[in-house]
Scaffold this active site. Structure first.
Site, PDB file in Angstrom:
ATOM      1  N   ASP A  47     -20.320 -16.764 -42.059  1.00  0.00           N
ATOM      2  CA  ASP A  47     -19.946 -17.853 -41.164  1.00  0.00           C
ATOM      3  C   ASP A  47     -21.105 -18.193 -40.223  1.00  0.00           C
ATOM      4  OD1 ASP A  47     -19.830 -15.662 -39.461  1.00  0.00           O
ATOM      5  OD2 ASP A  47     -17.722 -15.917 -38.921  1.00  0.00           O
ATOM      6  N   SER A  48     -22.197 -17.446 -40.346  1.00  0.00           N
ATOM      7  CA  SER A  48     -23.442 -17.768 -39.636  1.00  0.00           C
ATOM      8  C   SER A  48     -23.956 -19.148 -40.015  1.00  0.00           C
ATOM      9  CB  SER A  48     -24.516 -16.719 -39.951  1.00  0.00           C
ATOM     10  OG  SER A  48     -24.659 -16.540 -41.353  1.00  0.00           O
ATOM     11  N   ASP A  86     -17.370 -14.328 -46.052  1.00  0.00           N
ATOM     12  CA  ASP A  86     -16.940 -14.073 -44.681  1.00  0.00           C
ATOM     13  C   ASP A  86     -15.574 -14.710 -44.431  1.00  0.00           C
ATOM     14  OD1 ASP A  86     -17.949 -12.598 -42.594  1.00  0.00           O
ATOM     15  OD2 ASP A  86     -19.541 -14.014 -42.102  1.00  0.00           O
ATOM     16  N   LYS A 115     -15.389 -10.115 -46.106  1.00  0.00           N
ATOM     17  CA  LYS A 115     -15.832  -9.370 -44.921  1.00  0.00           C
ATOM     18  C   LYS A 115     -15.020  -9.800 -43.713  1.00  0.00           C
ATOM     19  CE  LYS A 115     -19.693 -10.340 -42.620  1.00  0.00           C
ATOM     20  NZ  LYS A 115     -19.162 -10.548 -41.233  1.00  0.00           N
ATOM     21  N   GLU A 117     -14.469  -8.971 -39.336  1.00  0.00           N
ATOM     22  CA  GLU A 117     -14.936  -8.328 -38.110  1.00  0.00           C
ATOM     23  C   GLU A 117     -13.751  -7.616 -37.483  1.00  0.00           C
ATOM     24  OE1 GLU A 117     -16.978 -11.076 -35.545  1.00  0.00           O
ATOM     25  OE2 GLU A 117     -18.144 -11.935 -37.190  1.00  0.00           O
ATOM     26  N   GLU A 184     -23.629  -4.290 -36.950  1.00  0.00           N
ATOM     27  CA  GLU A 184     -24.483  -5.281 -36.293  1.00  0.00           C
ATOM     28  C   GLU A 184     -24.705  -4.926 -34.830  1.00  0.00           C
ATOM     29  OE1 GLU A 184     -25.043 -10.074 -35.447  1.00  0.00           O
ATOM     30  OE2 GLU A 184     -23.374  -9.398 -36.699  1.00  0.00           O
TER      31      GLU A 184
END
Length: 266
Positions: A47-48, A86, A115, A117, A184
């Site tokens: 999502d970067s 993501d 993925k 978070e 991270e």
């Protein structure tokens, strides 16, 4: 050097067992993923993209539809590398929401894994996804989706309490079924302890050299994004400068009548 066969989740896990470093990079389209395919073990559709290519200052605006679109595009360019998609902000707020959206990635794209978070509060969500046969990489430490909540991007593991929570989180995520941990923005010594405390691979970004593998955003690594350079980034070429030189040569050729020449004409 490219390898010949498709990389699977078992190949990723075995690399840790064999002490072989795992190479990862981001990609958001078929063109770049086809260039990276086979040269790296893992391609992350991050999502970067909202920051690197959308011009935003955070990742929170990414939607499921955007992430599905870009994951499909990346998969179209990949035959070998392991592809991770993501899960965007809000798409895994509860077990029910997480399962619904993760299944969309599996049904609508050829992604090998997703993925998320997560902290200790979302262990059950990871467990629920894994129980449904969805491969999960868990992202701990500095979590960009929490940037507003934390008032910015904060390095983790700076004190003993925080370090112990990170280590315990990694252990519980392994028990829950995660096949790997993305670390991270974690202090190097703590990332080392995390890596040594679990049997599944760790992938680092800004977490030092002791992780089982590394990942960078491709536009950072190859010098296309130059508004700022995070400390953890190493630039392998000046991509922006190279492309600007080429576009100026192209423009000059047109303006001066050098292109198209007889060679480019029918």
């Amino acid at each position: 050097m490219q390898q010949a066969k498709k990389i699977t989740i078992n190949d990723i896990k075995e690399k840790k067992a064999k002490s072989e470093k795992i190479v990862s990079i981001t990609a958001y389209d078929a063109l770049m993923s086809s260039i990276f395919d086979g040269e790296v073990d893992i391609i992350l559709v991050g999502d970067s993209l909202k920051m690197s290519f959308g011009g935003d200052n955070e990742t929170l605006g990414a939607t499921m539809e955007e992430m599905l679109y870009h994951t499909k595009a990346v998969c179209n360019g990949v035959n070998i590398s392991f592809v991770i998609a993501d899960m965007p902000f809000g798409s895994y707020a509860t077990k029910e929401i997480a399962l619904k959206n993760a299944l969309r990635f599996y049904k609508e794209t050829r992604a090998d894994a997703i993925k998320v978070e997560v902290g200790l509060d979302k262990i059950e969500i990871v467990k629920a996804l894994c129980n449904e046969g969805i491969a999960v990489m868990a992202h701990i430490g500095l979590m960009p989706q929490y940037a507003r909540f934390e008032g910015g991007f904060k390095i983790k593991g700076k004190d003993a309490t925080q370090a112990e929570i990170l280590i315990e989180t990694a252990k519980q995520l392994q028990v829950a079924g995660a096949f790997g941990i993305l670390c991270e923005g974690i202090k190097t010594d703590i990332a080392k302890r995390i890596t040594e405390s679990i049997d599944i691979p760790t992938i680092g970004i800004g977490a030092g050299k002791y992780c089982d593998g590394q990942i960078l955003v491709w536009s950072d690594a190859f010098g296309f994004f130059d508004r700022f350079k995070p400390k953890f980034v190493k630039r392998y070429c000046n991509g922006k400068e190279m492309l600007q030189y080429a576009i100026r040569e192209y423009a000059d050729d047109i303006r001066l009548g050098r292109f198209p020449s007889e060679k480019e004409s029918y």
